[in-house]
Design a protein around this motif. Structure first.
Motif, PDB file in Angstrom:
ATOM      1  N   GLU A  87      43.141   4.633  56.708  1.00 44.58           N
ATOM      2  CA  GLU A  87      44.341   3.798  56.595  1.00 44.58           C
ATOM      3  C   GLU A  87      45.314   4.318  55.546  1.00 44.58           C
ATOM      4  N   LEU A  88      44.822   5.125  54.626  1.00 40.98           N
ATOM      5  CA  LEU A  88      45.679   5.767  53.634  1.00 40.98           C
ATOM      6  C   LEU A  88      45.354   7.250  53.641  1.00 40.98           C
ATOM      7  N   PRO A  89      46.330   8.088  53.997  1.00 41.73           N
ATOM      8  CA  PRO A  89      46.056   9.526  54.093  1.00 41.73           C
ATOM      9  C   PRO A  89      45.431  10.085  52.819  1.00 41.73           C
ATOM     10  N   ASP A  90      44.423  10.923  53.008  1.00 43.95           N
ATOM     11  CA  ASP A  90      43.771  11.673  51.924  1.00 43.95           C
ATOM     12  C   ASP A  90      42.874  10.832  51.032  1.00 43.95           C
ATOM     13  N   TYR A  91      42.548   9.614  51.458  1.00 41.47           N
ATOM     14  CA  TYR A  91      41.644   8.782  50.657  1.00 41.47           C
ATOM     15  C   TYR A  91      40.441   8.336  51.487  1.00 41.47           C
ATOM     16  N   ALA A  92      39.256   8.487  50.889  1.00 46.20           N
ATOM     17  CA  ALA A  92      38.026   7.988  51.496  1.00 46.20           C
ATOM     18  C   ALA A  92      37.657   6.689  50.777  1.00 46.20           C
ATOM     19  N   ILE A  93      37.423   5.639  51.546  1.00 46.60           N
ATOM     20  CA  ILE A  93      37.113   4.314  50.995  1.00 46.60           C
ATOM     21  C   ILE A  93      35.671   3.974  51.360  1.00 46.60           C
ATOM     22  N   ALA A  94      34.914   3.472  50.393  1.00 44.54           N
ATOM     23  CA  ALA A  94      33.510   3.127  50.642  1.00 44.54           C
ATOM     24  C   ALA A  94      33.101   1.954  49.760  1.00 44.54           C
ATOM     25  N   PRO A  95      32.062   1.211  50.172  1.00 43.04           N
ATOM     26  CA  PRO A  95      31.525   0.162  49.291  1.00 43.04           C
ATOM     27  C   PRO A  95      31.032   0.775  47.992  1.00 43.04           C
ATOM     28  N   LEU A  96      31.139   0.042  46.899  1.00 41.78           N
ATOM     29  CA  LEU A  96      30.682   0.516  45.601  1.00 41.78           C
ATOM     30  C   LEU A  96      29.188   0.311  45.462  1.00 41.78           C
ATOM     31  N   GLU A  97      28.474   1.396  45.196  1.00 35.81           N
ATOM     32  CA  GLU A  97      27.033   1.291  44.997  1.00 35.81           C
ATOM     33  C   GLU A  97      26.729   0.663  43.642  1.00 35.81           C
ATOM     34  N   GLY A  98      25.739  -0.204  43.590  1.00 30.19           N
ATOM     35  CA  GLY A  98      25.336  -0.815  42.334  1.00 30.19           C
ATOM     36  C   GLY A  98      26.228  -1.937  41.865  1.00 30.19           C
ATOM     37  N   ALA A  99      27.094  -2.452  42.747  1.00 34.61           N
ATOM     38  CA  ALA A  99      28.034  -3.496  42.341  1.00 34.61           C
ATOM     39  C   ALA A  99      27.344  -4.811  41.991  1.00 34.61           C
ATOM     40  N   ASP A 100      26.106  -4.989  42.435  1.00 35.67           N
ATOM     41  CA  ASP A 100      25.381  -6.224  42.114  1.00 35.67           C
ATOM     42  C   ASP A 100      25.000  -6.297  40.646  1.00 35.67           C
ATOM     43  N   GLU A 101      24.998  -5.163  39.946  1.00 33.90           N
ATOM     44  CA  GLU A 101      24.654  -5.139  38.532  1.00 33.90           C
ATOM     45  C   GLU A 101      25.915  -5.353  37.705  1.00 33.90           C
ATOM     46  N   ARG A 102      26.171  -6.593  37.343  1.00 30.90           N
ATOM     47  CA  ARG A 102      27.366  -6.920  36.563  1.00 30.90           C
ATOM     48  C   ARG A 102      27.092  -6.771  35.073  1.00 30.90           C
ATOM     49  N   GLY A 103      28.155  -6.592  34.309  1.00 34.39           N
ATOM     50  CA  GLY A 103      28.033  -6.433  32.877  1.00 34.39           C
ATOM     51  C   GLY A 103      27.796  -7.751  32.163  1.00 34.39           C
ATOM     52  N   THR A 104      27.448  -7.648  30.882  1.00 33.44           N
ATOM     53  CA  THR A 104      27.140  -8.835  30.077  1.00 33.44           C
ATOM     54  C   THR A 104      27.965  -8.890  28.801  1.00 33.44           C
ATOM     55  N   GLU A 105      29.061  -8.143  28.753  1.00 29.59           N
ATOM     56  CA  GLU A 105      29.891  -8.108  27.550  1.00 29.59           C
ATOM     57  C   GLU A 105      30.473  -9.491  27.242  1.00 29.59           C
ATOM     58  N   GLU A 106      30.436  -9.860  25.969  1.00 33.09           N
ATOM     59  CA  GLU A 106      31.062 -11.090  25.498  1.00 33.09           C
ATOM     60  C   GLU A 106      31.912 -10.760  24.282  1.00 33.09           C
ATOM     61  N   SER A 107      33.192 -11.065  24.365  1.00 30.39           N
ATOM     62  CA  SER A 107      34.089 -10.776  23.259  1.00 30.39           C
ATOM     63  C   SER A 107      33.815 -11.706  22.084  1.00 30.39           C
ATOM     64  N   GLU A 108      33.881 -11.134  20.873  1.00 28.15           N
ATOM     65  CA  GLU A 108      33.738 -11.956  19.676  1.00 28.15           C
ATOM     66  C   GLU A 108      34.971 -12.828  19.464  1.00 28.15           C
ATOM     67  N   ASP A 109      36.091 -12.428  20.054  1.00 25.70           N
ATOM     68  CA  ASP A 109      37.332 -13.195  20.009  1.00 25.70           C
ATOM     69  C   ASP A 109      37.538 -13.829  21.380  1.00 25.70           C
ATOM     70  N   GLU A 110      37.529 -15.153  21.444  1.00 32.01           N
ATOM     71  CA  GLU A 110      37.656 -15.851  22.728  1.00 32.01           C
ATOM     72  C   GLU A 110      38.944 -15.475  23.454  1.00 32.01           C
ATOM     73  N   ALA A 111      39.979 -15.130  22.705  1.00 31.39           N
ATOM     74  CA  ALA A 111      41.252 -14.767  23.331  1.00 31.39           C
ATOM     75  C   ALA A 111      41.132 -13.514  24.190  1.00 31.39           C
ATOM     76  N   CYS A 112      40.124 -12.679  23.906  1.00 30.11           N
ATOM     77  CA  CYS A 112      39.940 -11.421  24.640  1.00 30.11           C
ATOM     78  C   CYS A 112      38.943 -11.552  25.793  1.00 30.11           C
ATOM     79  N   ARG A 113      38.424 -12.731  26.000  1.00 30.11           N
ATOM     80  CA  ARG A 113      37.416 -12.948  27.043  1.00 30.11           C
ATOM     81  C   ARG A 113      37.882 -12.505  28.441  1.00 30.11           C
TER      82      ARG A 113
END
Length: 261
Positions: A87-113
């Motif tokens: 659908e877009l010339p010169d680009y291959a699109i695929a599902p992201l492997e490992g997407a079920d593993e989400r990060g656990t980062e928590e900002s010390e400043d709530e404004a940056c959450r």
């Protein structure tokens, strides 16, 4: 400028700062990042109504905003509107492997959450459905600096998509001087956050850069959010080889935005 990462490692690295703790480490401050390059005919974010983002002085007039049903899409429907190879010339699109593993980062400043939520691969407020894709520039196949971009497509209940864009804009302003975060992998330090020029797309568009570190080296992370109706697409690119700001290609953004209902 390119997304500096190898093809072999792309799937593992596109969310590695969130999923595996391989990003900012040890609270080490690496100072401000280098100046980002402006994309062609771009502005620092566009939105329809009530926003504070303004076009760059030399930007062309904004195109009419697309109409939208505003319907909250299911996961199946999100997969249908996600870009596909061919659908877009010169680009291959695929599902992201490992997407079920989400990060656990928590900002010390709530404004940056809102920023850490996106780094985790879990934009807030919580979406009704989520689909992950990767887009690779096939003309650069075999190069260490092949362009690789992650897409996170999310659909939201009424008002949620607008809230997502609004909260991220506010966080980018509030956290310009950087912030610290913690996760199950230990502490992280992000040294700078700034808005970037962004190609006009969808009903609302905003881009920004967060600077982290990997094994003591700067890692610029670029995020571009596009909203149409109740659907948001978050594009993510990282440079793991140099401190140069990576690029989310405008053609990719506009092509994906054009498919949103």
């Amino acid at each position: 400028m390119k997304v500096r990462t190898t093809v072999v490692a792309a799937s593992a690295l596109v969310l590695c700062l969130a999923a595996t703790g391989c990003g900012p480490e040890g609270g080490e401050d690496k100072g401000p990042d280098k100046k980002a390059a402006a994309s062609q005919k771009a502005d620092p974010g566009t939105e329809s109504g009530g926003g504070t983002a303004t076009a760059a002085p030399d930007a062309s007039p904004a195109a009419p905003k697309p109409s939208s049903s505003g319907r909250t899409l299911t996961e199946t429907e999100l997969a249908e509107v996600a870009l596909k190879t061919g659908e877009l010339p010169d680009y291959a699109i695929a599902p992201l492997e490992g997407a079920d593993e989400r990060g656990t980062e928590e900002s010390e400043d709530e404004a940056c959450r809102p920023i850490t939520a996106i780094i985790n691969g879990s934009p807030e407020p919580a979406p009704a459905a989520t689909v992950f894709r990767t887009a690779m520039d096939t003309t650069e196949e075999g190069k260490d600096d092949q362009t690789v971009v992650t897409e996170i497509l999310t659909s939201h209940p009424a008002g949620g998509a607008e809230e997502l864009l609004s909260s991220v804009r506010a966080a980018v302003k509030a956290c310009a001087g950087g912030f610290r975060a913690t996760s199950e992998d230990g502490p992280s330090t992000y040294t700078a956050v700034k808005a970037l020029p962004a190609p006009r797309a969808g009903q609302d568009s905003f881009a920004y850069q967060v600077t982290g570190s990997l094994a003591g080296a700067k890692v610029p992370l670029v995020f571009h959010l596009v909203r149409t109706g109740s659907t948001v697409v978050t594009f993510y690119a990282a440079n793991f080889l140099t401190a140069t700001t990576p690029e989310v290609p405008a053609a990719l953004v506009t092509a994906q935005a054009a498919k949103l209902p």
